[in-house]
Motif scaffolding. Structure first.
Motif, PDB file in Angstrom:
ATOM      1  N   SER A 190       4.029  13.630 -12.794  1.00 34.08           N
ATOM      2  CA  SER A 190       4.407  13.344 -14.191  1.00 34.08           C
ATOM      3  C   SER A 190       5.823  12.791 -14.315  1.00 34.08           C
ATOM      4  O   SER A 190       6.480  12.963 -15.342  1.00 34.08           O
ATOM      5  CB  SER A 190       4.271  14.612 -15.051  1.00 34.08           C
ATOM      6  OG  SER A 190       2.942  15.076 -15.058  1.00 34.08           O
ATOM      7  N   GLU A 191       6.286  12.090 -13.269  1.00 38.44           N
ATOM      8  CA  GLU A 191       7.612  11.473 -13.326  1.00 38.44           C
ATOM      9  C   GLU A 191       7.547  10.046 -13.862  1.00 38.44           C
ATOM     10  O   GLU A 191       8.537   9.523 -14.366  1.00 38.44           O
ATOM     11  CB  GLU A 191       8.251  11.489 -11.934  1.00 38.44           C
ATOM     12  CG  GLU A 191       8.516  12.894 -11.423  1.00 38.44           C
ATOM     13  CD  GLU A 191       9.101  12.904 -10.022  1.00 38.44           C
ATOM     14  OE1 GLU A 191      10.331  12.891  -9.891  1.00 38.44           O
ATOM     15  OE2 GLU A 191       8.298  12.921  -9.045  1.00 38.44           O
ATOM     16  N   ILE A 192       6.397   9.408 -13.746  1.00 40.22           N
ATOM     17  CA  ILE A 192       6.174   8.078 -14.301  1.00 40.22           C
ATOM     18  C   ILE A 192       4.804   8.056 -14.964  1.00 40.22           C
ATOM     19  O   ILE A 192       3.991   8.968 -14.755  1.00 40.22           O
ATOM     20  CB  ILE A 192       6.257   6.963 -13.233  1.00 40.22           C
ATOM     21  CG1 ILE A 192       5.136   7.135 -12.197  1.00 40.22           C
ATOM     22  CG2 ILE A 192       7.634   6.937 -12.575  1.00 40.22           C
ATOM     23  CD1 ILE A 192       5.036   5.974 -11.219  1.00 40.22           C
ATOM     24  N   VAL A 193       4.536   7.010 -15.740  1.00 40.68           N
ATOM     25  CA  VAL A 193       3.249   6.834 -16.400  1.00 40.68           C
ATOM     26  C   VAL A 193       2.778   5.415 -16.133  1.00 40.68           C
ATOM     27  O   VAL A 193       3.554   4.462 -16.255  1.00 40.68           O
ATOM     28  CB  VAL A 193       3.360   7.073 -17.920  1.00 40.68           C
ATOM     29  CG1 VAL A 193       2.021   6.814 -18.596  1.00 40.68           C
ATOM     30  CG2 VAL A 193       3.832   8.492 -18.207  1.00 40.68           C
ATOM     31  N   SER A 194       1.510   5.248 -15.766  1.00 45.06           N
ATOM     32  CA  SER A 194       0.959   3.916 -15.544  1.00 45.06           C
ATOM     33  C   SER A 194       0.367   3.398 -16.846  1.00 45.06           C
ATOM     34  O   SER A 194      -0.276   4.137 -17.588  1.00 45.06           O
ATOM     35  CB  SER A 194      -0.110   3.939 -14.452  1.00 45.06           C
ATOM     36  OG  SER A 194      -1.201   4.754 -14.854  1.00 45.06           O
ATOM     37  N   THR A 195       0.610   2.113 -17.116  1.00 46.06           N
ATOM     38  CA  THR A 195       0.020   1.463 -18.276  1.00 46.06           C
ATOM     39  C   THR A 195      -1.039   0.493 -17.766  1.00 46.06           C
ATOM     40  O   THR A 195      -1.416   0.531 -16.610  1.00 46.06           O
ATOM     41  CB  THR A 195       1.100   0.737 -19.097  1.00 46.06           C
ATOM     42  OG1 THR A 195       1.669  -0.309 -18.293  1.00 46.06           O
ATOM     43  CG2 THR A 195       2.205   1.689 -19.513  1.00 46.06           C
ATOM     44  N   MET A 196      -1.503  -0.377 -18.613  1.00 43.71           N
ATOM     45  CA  MET A 196      -2.543  -1.328 -18.194  1.00 43.71           C
ATOM     46  C   MET A 196      -1.984  -2.375 -17.235  1.00 43.71           C
ATOM     47  O   MET A 196      -0.784  -2.646 -17.218  1.00 43.71           O
ATOM     48  CB  MET A 196      -3.146  -2.009 -19.413  1.00 43.71           C
ATOM     49  CG  MET A 196      -3.915  -1.061 -20.330  1.00 43.71           C
ATOM     50  SD  MET A 196      -4.693  -1.922 -21.693  1.00 43.71           S
ATOM     51  CE  MET A 196      -5.519  -0.545 -22.497  1.00 43.71           C
ATOM     52  N   ALA A 222       0.826  -1.210   0.000  1.00 40.13           N
ATOM     53  CA  ALA A 222       0.000   0.000   0.000  1.00 40.13           C
ATOM     54  C   ALA A 222       0.858   1.258   0.000  1.00 40.13           C
ATOM     55  O   ALA A 222       0.532   2.253  -0.662  1.00 40.13           O
ATOM     56  CB  ALA A 222      -0.932  -0.006   1.214  1.00 40.13           C
ATOM     57  N   ALA A 223       1.989   1.227   0.737  1.00 37.28           N
ATOM     58  CA  ALA A 223       2.894   2.383   0.762  1.00 37.28           C
ATOM     59  C   ALA A 223       3.536   2.584  -0.603  1.00 37.28           C
ATOM     60  O   ALA A 223       3.667   3.724  -1.079  1.00 37.28           O
ATOM     61  CB  ALA A 223       3.950   2.192   1.843  1.00 37.28           C
ATOM     62  N   VAL A 224       3.947   1.492  -1.242  1.00 38.39           N
ATOM     63  CA  VAL A 224       4.548   1.601  -2.577  1.00 38.39           C
ATOM     64  C   VAL A 224       3.527   2.157  -3.565  1.00 38.39           C
ATOM     65  O   VAL A 224       3.849   3.011  -4.397  1.00 38.39           O
ATOM     66  CB  VAL A 224       5.075   0.234  -3.053  1.00 38.39           C
ATOM     67  CG1 VAL A 224       5.569   0.326  -4.497  1.00 38.39           C
ATOM     68  CG2 VAL A 224       6.203  -0.249  -2.146  1.00 38.39           C
ATOM     69  N   GLN A 225       2.281   1.693  -3.481  1.00 37.02           N
ATOM     70  CA  GLN A 225       1.240   2.202  -4.378  1.00 37.02           C
ATOM     71  C   GLN A 225       1.025   3.695  -4.175  1.00 37.02           C
ATOM     72  O   GLN A 225       0.827   4.442  -5.136  1.00 37.02           O
ATOM     73  CB  GLN A 225      -0.065   1.452  -4.138  1.00 37.02           C
ATOM     74  CG  GLN A 225      -1.195   1.855  -5.083  1.00 37.02           C
ATOM     75  CD  GLN A 225      -0.903   1.490  -6.517  1.00 37.02           C
ATOM     76  OE1 GLN A 225      -0.845   0.322  -6.872  1.00 37.02           O
ATOM     77  NE2 GLN A 225      -0.718   2.501  -7.362  1.00 37.02           N
ATOM     78  N   ARG A 226       1.067   4.128  -2.939  1.00 37.89           N
ATOM     79  CA  ARG A 226       0.891   5.560  -2.652  1.00 37.89           C
ATOM     80  C   ARG A 226       2.034   6.373  -3.259  1.00 37.89           C
ATOM     81  O   ARG A 226       1.819   7.461  -3.795  1.00 37.89           O
ATOM     82  CB  ARG A 226       0.823   5.773  -1.139  1.00 37.89           C
ATOM     83  CG  ARG A 226       0.369   7.171  -0.742  1.00 37.89           C
ATOM     84  CD  ARG A 226       0.211   7.279   0.762  1.00 37.89           C
ATOM     85  NE  ARG A 226      -0.236   8.585   1.176  1.00 37.89           N
ATOM     86  CZ  ARG A 226      -1.496   8.942   1.352  1.00 37.89           C
ATOM     87  NH1 ARG A 226      -2.455   8.059   1.148  1.00 37.89           N
ATOM     88  NH2 ARG A 226      -1.814  10.171   1.733  1.00 37.89           N
ATOM     89  N   VAL A 227       3.248   5.841  -3.189  1.00 40.24           N
ATOM     90  CA  VAL A 227       4.400   6.517  -3.796  1.00 40.24           C
ATOM     91  C   VAL A 227       4.240   6.582  -5.310  1.00 40.24           C
ATOM     92  O   VAL A 227       4.505   7.616  -5.940  1.00 40.24           O
ATOM     93  CB  VAL A 227       5.706   5.791  -3.420  1.00 40.24           C
ATOM     94  CG1 VAL A 227       6.884   6.341  -4.222  1.00 40.24           C
ATOM     95  CG2 VAL A 227       5.982   5.936  -1.927  1.00 40.24           C
ATOM     96  N   LEU A 228       3.800   5.477  -5.916  1.00 42.22           N
ATOM     97  CA  LEU A 228       3.606   5.454  -7.363  1.00 42.22           C
ATOM     98  C   LEU A 228       2.560   6.478  -7.791  1.00 42.22           C
ATOM     99  O   LEU A 228       2.731   7.162  -8.811  1.00 42.22           O
ATOM    100  CB  LEU A 228       3.182   4.050  -7.808  1.00 42.22           C
ATOM    101  CG  LEU A 228       4.239   2.949  -7.667  1.00 42.22           C
ATOM    102  CD1 LEU A 228       3.627   1.587  -7.958  1.00 42.22           C
ATOM    103  CD2 LEU A 228       5.418   3.205  -8.598  1.00 42.22           C
ATOM    104  N   ASP A 229       1.485   6.594  -7.017  1.00 49.96           N
ATOM    105  CA  ASP A 229       0.461   7.591  -7.339  1.00 49.96           C
ATOM    106  C   ASP A 229       1.025   9.005  -7.273  1.00 49.96           C
ATOM    107  O   ASP A 229       0.705   9.861  -8.105  1.00 49.96           O
ATOM    108  CB  ASP A 229      -0.725   7.463  -6.386  1.00 49.96           C
ATOM    109  CG  ASP A 229      -1.537   6.201  -6.624  1.00 49.96           C
ATOM    110  OD1 ASP A 229      -1.430   5.631  -7.727  1.00 49.96           O
ATOM    111  OD2 ASP A 229      -2.259   5.776  -5.711  1.00 49.96           O
ATOM    112  N   ARG A 230       1.861   9.263  -6.286  1.00 54.59           N
ATOM    113  CA  ARG A 230       2.464  10.587  -6.147  1.00 54.59           C
ATOM    114  C   ARG A 230       3.427  10.874  -7.304  1.00 54.59           C
ATOM    115  O   ARG A 230       3.433  11.981  -7.859  1.00 54.59           O
ATOM    116  CB  ARG A 230       3.199  10.686  -4.801  1.00 54.59           C
ATOM    117  CG  ARG A 230       3.906  12.012  -4.543  1.00 54.59           C
ATOM    118  CD  ARG A 230       2.940  13.177  -4.554  1.00 54.59           C
ATOM    119  NE  ARG A 230       1.967  13.079  -3.488  1.00 54.59           N
ATOM    120  CZ  ARG A 230       2.146  13.610  -2.277  1.00 54.59           C
ATOM    121  NH1 ARG A 230       3.268  14.249  -1.991  1.00 54.59           N
ATOM    122  NH2 ARG A 230       1.204  13.510  -1.371  1.00 54.59           N
TER     123      ARG A 230
END
Length: 308
Positions: free
Chosen positions: A295-301, A282-290
């Motif tokens: 605009s430092e990363i992009v989520s794909t499918m 959950a902490a990693v997911q929160r970091v990814l969302d931030r």
């Protein structure tokens, strides 16, 4: 054009996170939750991001996870792995991404609609006011009184929200639970609805439950498990953010990840190996969302991520 999820709008999210109008356990009772919400682009850009659950946004009291938009393509930018479109529906412009190789492999609807006489747009113009009037603009009337497990559960939920507000306002990087138990405004919540005076043990247990709930959300985590129980605030732990970003930047260029990006569980394992084994998913997911909001990363499918 159909948006894959409300999370894709996180890059252009301008408003601050809002306190969730409903506890997350009740979101499934809302008829708007889980469907492709047909919203005006202006309203999509102003959605409030949910505090506890990544990927959930709020239009007024309604939890939104996916959106459906229809408009005119006014911008186009082609990249190596994707094509970005600017879509305008007359209320605003939003960015949408089509992944080249992913679209070639999957049988999904095209991004472009042939509508020479504007039949689809006219139908949309007639449909949206009805949806807003009868669903989106109506306040959710789901009662929380009968669904709360008990008074203790309501108290823990209130304390959990108040601690999040405190962490957001003070921007503290880490804390011990006993430090929270010394803050009068938090202690008052732990004591509310109590017919007899609370003893310190009871207060401690309420705080312990609230802190555990914050860990499950990913708001806080423990870098080192042990009796000291030092909690780190995920949003303020820059070392964790930098480590996660480096992993994605390095690994998304590797042959096995170059097409779709790094899978979520791969990122979690790498973070635990290079940063700390105690970091929760959950902490990693929160970091990814931030990182995606910045605009430092992009989520794909399928929860894959690549460097922007």
């Amino acid at each position: 054009m159909q948006g894959d999820s409300a999370e894709e709008c996180a890059e252009i999210q301008k408003s601050k996170n809002a306190e969730d109008p409903l506890p997350s356990m009740l979101w499934g009772l809302d008829p708007v939750h889980g469907v492709f919400a047909k919203l005006y682009i202006k309203d999509i850009l102003e959605l409030k991001k949910s505090c506890p659950i990544p990927g959930v946004f709020f239009y007024k009291t309604h939890p939104i996870t996916k959106v459906d938009i229809l408009g005119t393509i006014v911008q186009k930018r082609e990249r190596e792995k994707s094509v970005s479109f600017g879509v305008d529906d007359g209320t605003g412009v939003i960015s949408c991404v089509c992944w080249k190789k992913q679209r070639a492999l999957e049988n999904i609807k095209p991004a472009k609609i042939a509508d020479p006489v504007f039949t689809a747009q006219i139908a949309r113009m007639l449909e949206l006011p009805y949806l807003y009037r009868n669903f989106y603009d109506k306040t959710s009337k789901i009662s929380t009184d009968s669904t709360e497990p008990n008074q203790q559960g309501g108290k823990i939920l209130s304390l959990q929200r108040k601690i999040k507000q405190f962490l957001d306002q003070t921007r503290v990087k880490n804390f011990y639970q006993q430090e929270l138990e010394a803050i009068d405004s938090l202690v008052c919540i732990a004591q509310q609805n109590q017919e007899t005076p609370c003893v310190s043990r009871q207060i401690h247990e309420v705080f312990q439950e609230a802190v555990c709930a914050l860990q499950e959300e990913g708001v806080i985590f423990q870098k080192v498990a042990g009796p000291s129980k030092l909690y780190l605030v995920t949003d303020e732990e820059k070392e964790l953010h930098n480590a996660t970003l480096r992993i994605i930047q390095d690994d998304s260029t590797r042959p096995k990840h170059v097409e779709k990006g790094c899978p979520f569980l791969h990122i979690v394992n790498c973070v635990r190996h290079s940063y700390s084994a105690g970091v929760s998913e959950a902490a990693v997911q929160r970091v990814l969302d931030r990182l995606e909001c910045n605009s430092e990363i992009v989520s794909t499918m399928d929860r894959h991520y690549t460097a922007a």
